[in-house]
Design a protein around this motif. Sequence first.
Motif, PDB file in Angstrom:
ATOM      1  N   LEU A  54       0.843  -1.190   0.000  1.00 59.05           N
ATOM      2  CA  LEU A  54       0.000   0.000   0.000  1.00 59.05           C
ATOM      3  C   LEU A  54       0.881   1.244   0.000  1.00 59.05           C
ATOM      4  O   LEU A  54       2.009   1.214   0.506  1.00 59.05           O
ATOM      5  CB  LEU A  54      -0.912   0.014   1.231  1.00 59.05           C
ATOM      6  N   SER A  60       0.143  -4.154   3.288  1.00 59.25           N
ATOM      7  CA  SER A  60      -0.149  -4.675   1.954  1.00 59.25           C
ATOM      8  C   SER A  60      -1.591  -5.158   1.892  1.00 59.25           C
ATOM      9  O   SER A  60      -2.264  -5.266   2.913  1.00 59.25           O
ATOM     10  CB  SER A  60       0.811  -5.815   1.614  1.00 59.25           C
ATOM     11  N   ALA A  61      -2.052  -5.466   0.678  1.00 56.33           N
ATOM     12  CA  ALA A  61      -3.412  -5.947   0.465  1.00 56.33           C
ATOM     13  C   ALA A  61      -3.396  -6.966  -0.662  1.00 56.33           C
ATOM     14  O   ALA A  61      -2.435  -7.044  -1.433  1.00 56.33           O
ATOM     15  CB  ALA A  61      -4.342  -4.792   0.129  1.00 56.33           C
ATOM     16  N   VAL A  64      -4.744  -3.874  -4.950  1.00 52.03           N
ATOM     17  CA  VAL A  64      -4.773  -2.421  -4.902  1.00 52.03           C
ATOM     18  C   VAL A  64      -5.190  -1.992  -6.297  1.00 52.03           C
ATOM     19  O   VAL A  64      -4.645  -2.469  -7.290  1.00 52.03           O
ATOM     20  CB  VAL A  64      -3.393  -1.824  -4.529  1.00 52.03           C
ATOM     21  N   GLN A  65      -6.164  -1.106  -6.364  1.00 50.91           N
ATOM     22  CA  GLN A  65      -6.725  -0.744  -7.660  1.00 50.91           C
ATOM     23  C   GLN A  65      -7.067   0.732  -7.702  1.00 50.91           C
ATOM     24  O   GLN A  65      -7.587   1.283  -6.740  1.00 50.91           O
ATOM     25  CB  GLN A  65      -7.975  -1.598  -7.861  1.00 50.91           C
ATOM     26  N   GLU A  73      -7.225   5.545  -5.273  1.00 49.86           N
ATOM     27  CA  GLU A  73      -6.610   4.242  -5.054  1.00 49.86           C
ATOM     28  C   GLU A  73      -7.307   3.539  -3.894  1.00 49.86           C
ATOM     29  O   GLU A  73      -7.398   4.077  -2.796  1.00 49.86           O
ATOM     30  CB  GLU A  73      -5.116   4.385  -4.764  1.00 49.86           C
ATOM     31  N   ASN A  74      -7.824   2.345  -4.169  1.00 52.28           N
ATOM     32  CA  ASN A  74      -8.566   1.555  -3.188  1.00 52.28           C
ATOM     33  C   ASN A  74      -7.906   0.196  -3.038  1.00 52.28           C
ATOM     34  O   ASN A  74      -7.152  -0.235  -3.902  1.00 52.28           O
ATOM     35  CB  ASN A  74     -10.014   1.365  -3.655  1.00 52.28           C
ATOM     36  N   SER A  75      -8.239  -0.511  -1.949  1.00 53.16           N
ATOM     37  CA  SER A  75      -7.664  -1.847  -1.762  1.00 53.16           C
ATOM     38  C   SER A  75      -8.653  -2.769  -1.058  1.00 53.16           C
ATOM     39  O   SER A  75      -9.586  -2.330  -0.391  1.00 53.16           O
ATOM     40  CB  SER A  75      -6.365  -1.768  -0.951  1.00 53.16           C
ATOM     41  N   ASP A  77      -8.403  -6.778   1.003  1.00 48.77           N
ATOM     42  CA  ASP A  77      -7.510  -7.818   1.502  1.00 48.77           C
ATOM     43  C   ASP A  77      -8.341  -8.974   2.050  1.00 48.77           C
ATOM     44  O   ASP A  77      -9.358  -8.759   2.708  1.00 48.77           O
ATOM     45  CB  ASP A  77      -6.609  -7.251   2.607  1.00 48.77           C
TER      46      ASP A  77
END
Length: 160
Positions: A54, A60-61, A64-65, A73-75, A77
Amino acid sequence: MVKIGLQFKAMLENITNVRPFGDDFRWFLKLKCGNCGEVSDKWQYITLMDSVPLKGGRGSASMVQKCKLCSRENSIDILKDTMKPYRAEDSERFKTVVQFECRGLEPVDFQPQAGFAAEGAETGTPFTEINLQERDWNDYDEKAKESVGIYEVAHQFIKC
């Protein structure tokens, strides 16, 4: 950050412990941007094996998009320790089988596909590579000499 649970429901016949098989199991989802409401038109998948850092070193995820519409930016998990098998006693009731940690993304649809595993309810006979894309699956348990099946697969999402 929101936790969203995927609830699974099916009618089980002589089978138990329906679960994703392996860390490479693909959770096929349609995702919605929490900022602008844009919903992905294509199925996207995430796995436990995927880990994307991230921004800003916040961990982290699984995915991530960047939103195509608003560029945010979104994520999302997968929370591995929330994964639970769907057992014979859960048959025909909704049960949370996994939770997702969502930052700006929200799952709005789920498409079960190949990669599920289960066991014969009486014999423990392993069944791997179960494909639930048609929402129904059946086979035969040689040890028990009876048919086994997963029928009328349904799902829903809940906030946890």
